[in-house]
Write an enzyme that holds these catalytic residues in place. Structure first.
Site, PDB file in Angstrom:
ATOM      1  N   LYS A 220      41.403  10.873  43.469  1.00 57.83           N
ATOM      2  CA  LYS A 220      40.968  12.177  43.979  1.00 57.83           C
ATOM      3  C   LYS A 220      41.714  12.507  45.260  1.00 57.83           C
ATOM      4  O   LYS A 220      41.506  11.868  46.292  1.00 57.83           O
ATOM      5  CB  LYS A 220      39.462  12.214  44.250  1.00 57.83           C
ATOM      6  CG  LYS A 220      38.968  13.662  44.467  1.00 57.83           C
ATOM      7  CD  LYS A 220      37.683  13.764  45.233  1.00 57.83           C
ATOM      8  CE  LYS A 220      37.872  13.771  46.723  1.00 57.83           C
ATOM      9  NZ  LYS A 220      38.510  15.013  47.260  1.00 57.83           N
TER      10      LYS A 220
ATOM     11  N   GLY B 211      40.726   7.496  55.029  1.00 57.65           N
ATOM     12  CA  GLY B 211      40.118   8.701  55.596  1.00 57.65           C
ATOM     13  C   GLY B 211      39.313   8.374  56.837  1.00 57.65           C
ATOM     14  O   GLY B 211      39.605   7.409  57.552  1.00 57.65           O
ATOM     15  N   SER B 212      38.280   9.155  57.077  1.00 55.35           N
ATOM     16  CA  SER B 212      37.517   9.027  58.320  1.00 55.35           C
ATOM     17  C   SER B 212      36.608   7.801  58.292  1.00 55.35           C
ATOM     18  O   SER B 212      36.167   7.350  57.237  1.00 55.35           O
ATOM     19  CB  SER B 212      36.670  10.283  58.555  1.00 55.35           C
ATOM     20  OG  SER B 212      35.579  10.307  57.650  1.00 55.35           O
ATOM     21  N   THR B 213      36.325   7.294  59.481  1.00 50.59           N
ATOM     22  CA  THR B 213      35.449   6.128  59.602  1.00 50.59           C
ATOM     23  C   THR B 213      34.046   6.437  59.100  1.00 50.59           C
ATOM     24  O   THR B 213      33.410   5.607  58.441  1.00 50.59           O
ATOM     25  CB  THR B 213      35.410   5.654  61.069  1.00 50.59           C
ATOM     26  OG1 THR B 213      36.724   5.205  61.430  1.00 50.59           O
ATOM     27  CG2 THR B 213      34.431   4.514  61.263  1.00 50.59           C
TER      28      THR B 213
ATOM     29  N   GLY C 137      34.073   6.332  55.376  1.00 47.55           N
ATOM     30  CA  GLY C 137      34.299   4.947  54.983  1.00 47.55           C
ATOM     31  C   GLY C 137      33.032   4.117  55.055  1.00 47.55           C
ATOM     32  O   GLY C 137      32.753   3.294  54.171  1.00 47.55           O
TER      33      GLY C 137
ATOM     34  N   GLU D 184      40.890   2.091  54.751  1.00 47.77           N
ATOM     35  CA  GLU D 184      41.821   2.324  55.866  1.00 47.77           C
ATOM     36  C   GLU D 184      41.328   3.568  56.570  1.00 47.77           C
ATOM     37  O   GLU D 184      41.413   4.670  56.030  1.00 47.77           O
ATOM     38  CB  GLU D 184      43.255   2.479  55.333  1.00 47.77           C
ATOM     39  CG  GLU D 184      44.308   2.329  56.424  1.00 47.77           C
ATOM     40  CD  GLU D 184      44.766   3.665  56.980  1.00 47.77           C
ATOM     41  OE1 GLU D 184      44.236   4.044  58.064  1.00 47.77           O
ATOM     42  OE2 GLU D 184      45.598   4.311  56.358  1.00 47.77           O
TER      43      GLU D 184
ATOM     44  N   CYS E 170      46.479   8.345  61.254  1.00 46.20           N
ATOM     45  CA  CYS E 170      45.455   7.351  61.618  1.00 46.20           C
ATOM     46  C   CYS E 170      45.967   6.375  62.674  1.00 46.20           C
ATOM     47  O   CYS E 170      45.232   5.956  63.563  1.00 46.20           O
ATOM     48  CB  CYS E 170      45.020   6.561  60.385  1.00 46.20           C
ATOM     49  SG  CYS E 170      44.310   7.572  59.074  1.00 46.20           S
TER      50      CYS E 170
ATOM     51  N   GLU F  62      38.734   9.639  68.294  1.00 44.30           N
ATOM     52  CA  GLU F  62      39.941   9.997  67.555  1.00 44.30           C
ATOM     53  C   GLU F  62      39.998  11.522  67.431  1.00 44.30           C
ATOM     54  O   GLU F  62      39.126  12.142  66.825  1.00 44.30           O
ATOM     55  CB  GLU F  62      39.930   9.366  66.162  1.00 44.30           C
ATOM     56  CG  GLU F  62      41.214   9.645  65.397  1.00 44.30           C
ATOM     57  CD  GLU F  62      41.226   9.037  64.005  1.00 44.30           C
ATOM     58  OE1 GLU F  62      42.300   8.586  63.574  1.00 44.30           O
ATOM     59  OE2 GLU F  62      40.167   9.016  63.349  1.00 44.30           O
TER      60      GLU F  62
END
Length: 478
Positions: free
Chosen positions: A184, A236-238, A241, A258, A292, A389
């Site tokens: 995706k 993607g974003s923490t 995740g 990641e 990132c 971030e």
């Protein structure tokens, strides 16, 4: 006085790539509408023009895609590695042959400069497929025991900052090891993944081995939670995740994440200033800072702070912001209105908290999503711009006096993805690198990537490695 030469426009032609008015989901080797007929529009960040209309996958479509991948797995995994390698080599060659089309498409859909998609993204995409094609018949020698087995169906969710490169990082090792894929792409950048679906057909890849479903986060959530997915890979974003980690906890799914980063670029007093400045610029302004592993915190030894800042400001004044399709452009558009709003809010917060803000004189286009390259000085570790971030072209500058202080400040973050060290002393590079809690550490350079080298992070930057021999492990039952 020396004459000032202006750059003449050097636009890449949009005519090299055909964008269809609408795209379906790629399931079992065919493009198909979403089960409920839903669609969404993908927009060019530099102009806000609608590029195409794309099918929006729902749960029924995710089920169809996973079923197609499961059905294809039996025959694909049974192929000798040398046969799977042929398909990967073919895909790599087609990517090279069609790289100009792909570079233009990626720039239109993502907003990054054509110079980056053409010279960085596309060569690396092809290189990843070539590299993992070479591993396909050598898995017995990868260090994971004799006859390692594939896992099954890989559900992969990728971000919008490097759409095609992240696809290559995910799909190439999955196919080389005998897995099938449901991928995706990000909602704002679906076009290069759909172009890749056509490359799979051109390469004669068996039906169902690669399936591509477009949609928003709900489609990604349905994919990662699907009971017949054996491996989940997410970049993607923490925050997302962490949600995925909670979703797969207690299942037998293998997971790699990641996530975000707040990389420190450490410049010691013996560093070559001009070289360091180029590395700093590459570290934070490449892809508009939407990286990132961006070097978003600059740690400068106190004795050279003023000299380095003067040089850095002079260099930033020469960067060219504008049309991403112009080959002279250094800074392109921010990917979306939502991301621009986030960058703007965090930068405003940095200013409100007392950090000193500076940007070069920079005329922003009237249409599209744009943010001028920005420096913050007089920054402390308590400032939001030093902790959060930002994922934009914003650099926070801090100082240090001793190597131990540099290490302490660099590690003072919940993230641990990347770092850079600038010094002429090899012994200092090794000593400092050994103390940094970061997955990737560059010495006297920044943002250098190679498919043979593993990439990944610690702490809230995720776990698992992509690239290199290490990148095979996540797709093998070992």
């Amino acid at each position: 006085m020396a004459p000032v030469f202006e750059y003449a426009p050097a636009p890449e032609s949009r005519a090299v790539v055909d964008i269809a008015p609408s795209y379906g989901l790629f399931i079992d080797g065919e493009f198909t509408e979403a089960a409920d007929g839903k669609v969404f529009k993908t927009v060019s960040p530099s102009t806000e023009e609608v590029l195409s209309e794309v099918a929006e996958a729902g749960e029924a479509d995710v089920n169809r895609a996973v079923a197609a991948a499961r059905k294809a797995f039996e025959k694909w995994s049974a192929l000798p590695g040398s046969e799977r390698a042929k398909y990967l080599f073919r895909i790599a060659r087609i990517i090279q042959e069609r790289s100009r089309e792909l570079a233009v498409l990626e720039t239109l859909d993502n907003g990054k400069p054509i110079r980056e998609t053409r010279d960085a993204d596309l060569p690396l995409v092809a290189a990843h497929f070539f590299y993992y094609a070479g591993w396909a018949d050598k898995l017995d020698h990868a260090g994971y025991g004799a006859n390692p087995r594939p896992l099954g169906v890989a559900g992969q969710v990728i971000p919008w900052n490097f759409p095609l490169l992240m696809l290559a990082w995910k799909i190439a090792p999955a196919l080389a090891t005998g897995n099938t894929v449901v991928l995706k792409p990000a909602e704002t950048t679906p076009l290069s993944a759909l172009f890749f679906a056509d490359i799979c057909r051109q390469a004669g890849l068996p039906r169902g081995v690669v399936n591509i479903i477009t949609g928003d986060g709900r489609a990604g959530a349905a994919l990662t939670a699907h009971p017949d997915v054996n491996k989940v890979a997410f970049t993607g974003s923490t925050a997302v995740g962490k949600q995925i980690a909670r979703t797969v906890a207690g299942t037998r799914k293998k997971l790699t994440l990641e996530l975000g980063g707040k990389g420190a670029n450490i410049v010691f007093d013996d560093a070559p200033i001009d070289q360091a400045v180029e590395g700093i610029v590459s570290g934070i302004f490449f892809n508009q800072g939407q990286v990132c592993c961006a070097g978003s915190r600059l740690l400068v030894q106190e004795s050279i702070h003023d000299e380095l800042l003067d040089s850095l400001k002079r260099r930033l004044s020469t960067l060219r912001l504008g049309d991403p399709l112009d080959k002279n452009t250094d800074i392109g558009a921010i990917n979306s209105a939502e991301q621009l709003a986030r960058i703007t809010a965090l930068a405003d917060q940095g200013e409100a908290e007392g950090a000193e803000r500076w940007s070069p004189v920079c005329e922003l286009p009237s249409a599209g999503y744009w943010f001028a390259p920005t420096l913050f000085t007089n920054v402390t570790q308590a400032h939001t711009v030093a902790r959060d971030e930002i994922f934009g072209p914003v650099l926070s500058v801090l100082t240090f006096r001793t190597p131990d202080e540099a290490v302490a400040k660099a590690n003072n973050t919940p993230y641990g993805l990347s770092a850079g060290i600038w010094t002429e002393k090899g012994s200092r590079i090794l000593a400092v690198a050994n103390k940094l809690r970061a997955g990737v550490i560059w010495s006297n350079t920044f943002n250098k990537f190679d498919p043979t080298s593993p990439f990944g992070g610690y702490k809230e930057s995720g776990f698992g490695r992509e690239g290199g021999r290490h990148g095979l492990e996540a797709y093998l039952d070992v």
